[in-house]
Design an enzyme around this catalytic site. Structure first.
Site, PDB file in Angstrom:
ATOM      1  N   VAL A  19       0.877  -1.022   0.001  1.00 39.19           N
ATOM      2  CA  VAL A  19       0.234   0.011   0.151  1.00 39.19           C
ATOM      3  C   VAL A  19       0.923   1.046  -0.032  1.00 39.19           C
ATOM      4  CG1 VAL A  19      -1.803   1.273   1.364  1.00 39.19           C
ATOM      5  CG2 VAL A  19      -1.941  -1.080   1.241  1.00 39.19           C
ATOM      6  N   HIS A  42      11.132  -6.084  19.005  1.00 39.02           N
ATOM      7  CA  HIS A  42       9.898  -5.861  19.164  1.00 39.02           C
ATOM      8  C   HIS A  42       9.508  -4.235  19.222  1.00 39.02           C
ATOM      9  CE1 HIS A  42      10.384  -9.828  21.249  1.00 39.02           C
ATOM     10  NE2 HIS A  42       9.524 -10.211  20.621  1.00 39.02           N
ATOM     11  N   GLY A  88       0.137  -3.760  16.241  1.00 40.59           N
ATOM     12  CA  GLY A  88       1.223  -3.514  17.274  1.00 40.59           C
ATOM     13  C   GLY A  88       1.320  -1.869  17.392  1.00 40.59           C
TER      14      GLY A  88
END
Length: 279
Positions: free
Chosen positions: A2, A239, A272
């Protein structure tokens, strides 16, 4: 991939997409939808929203975009052994975890055979993050005092995944970064980068991590280590979280409690990037 989202004249949104391995406008297709869900992960969603706001394609995105970007307050440490034969790649990647204290969570991790390029980011020896001299200089001093160990550890690189165990150290402390988009020199989408905030900053050294790396090295007759970024007190994370905090208004957050983008209630962030705390 995108590349853009914009409001459609007749209502809803137009979404530009193109094959990930092809560039240029001639490969772009346009999809139209009444509602759009963004779920590109914390990095992908943040980068797209930053670009849409910076280019005024979606100008009403909250100024809070990029705030409370989290890293799980993390450190990657481990140990490597030059003893043979040994193969730590056999088995499940993560099978256990433990809490040395209420705020610290550590997972032993093994990498699959052939993942040796990860070793290029590793660094032999553990050097405390406190001291009068720069950390890189103290690390150099350790290498000079132990040249044989240093060379042997470098010799592990061709078999790094087989002879290394990583300890992923995570903490639930309330620290964060501010992420923002940095434009490329030659145009393009740019990239995300970050800067420390005025609040509690991410740790560049976690004592519990160093202790675990040293214990791990003792158990496999090896050498404790970390990541090359620790030379310059730059934390590394596996993370990447947050950046689209939840808030009742656009002054408080990027999305509302129902994950609708403030200013664009038919755009939804469900990944997230909306995680608001270190886990």
């Amino acid at each position: 991939t995108v590349t853009a989202i914009r409001e459609a004249p007749a209502g809803g949104f137009e979404v530009d997409i193109r094959p990930t391995d092809k560039a240029g406008r001639r490969h772009v297709r346009i999809l139209r939808a009444g509602q759009v869900v963004l779920a590109a992960g914390a990095y992908g969603t943040q980068l797209l929203l930053h670009e849409m706001r910076d280019t005024e394609t979606l100008p009403h995105i909250s100024p809070r975009l990029g705030a409370l970007t989290r890293t799980n307050s993390e450190a990657l440490v481990g140990a490597s052994t030059y003893r043979t034969p040994v193969d730590f790649t056999r088995g499940v990647a993560i099978t256990s975890s433990f809490y040395p204290n209420a705020h610290t969570h550590i997972e032993p991790v093994r990498y699959g055979k052939g993942s040796n390029s990860m070793g290029l980011m590793s660094l032999p020896f553990q050097v405390p993050g406190t001291g009068r001299l720069p950390r890189w200089l103290r690390h150099l001093g350790v290498a000079v005092r132990h040249p044989i160990v240093f060379v042997r550890t470098l010799a592990v690189l061709p078999h790094w995944s087989e002879r290394t165990i990583i300890a992923l150290v995570m903490q639930s402390h309330d620290n964060s970064l501010r992420a923002f988009r940095k434009r490329g020199r030659f145009g393009g989408r740019g990239r995300l980068t970050s800067r420390p905030t005025d609040k509690r900053q991410n740790p560049t050294w976690i004592p519990e991590g160093q202790e675990v790396a040293e214990l791990l090295a003792d158990s496999i007759d090896g050498t404790p280590g970390g990541t090359i970024s620790q030379l310059f007190d730059i934390p590394m994370t596996a993370h990447f979280l947050g950046g689209c905090p939840i808030g009742a208004t656009s002054d408080q957050g990027v999305v509302d409690p129902y994950h609708r983008l403030h200013g664009y209630p038919d755009l939804h962030v469900v990944d997230g990037s909306a995680v608001s705390a270190n886990l």
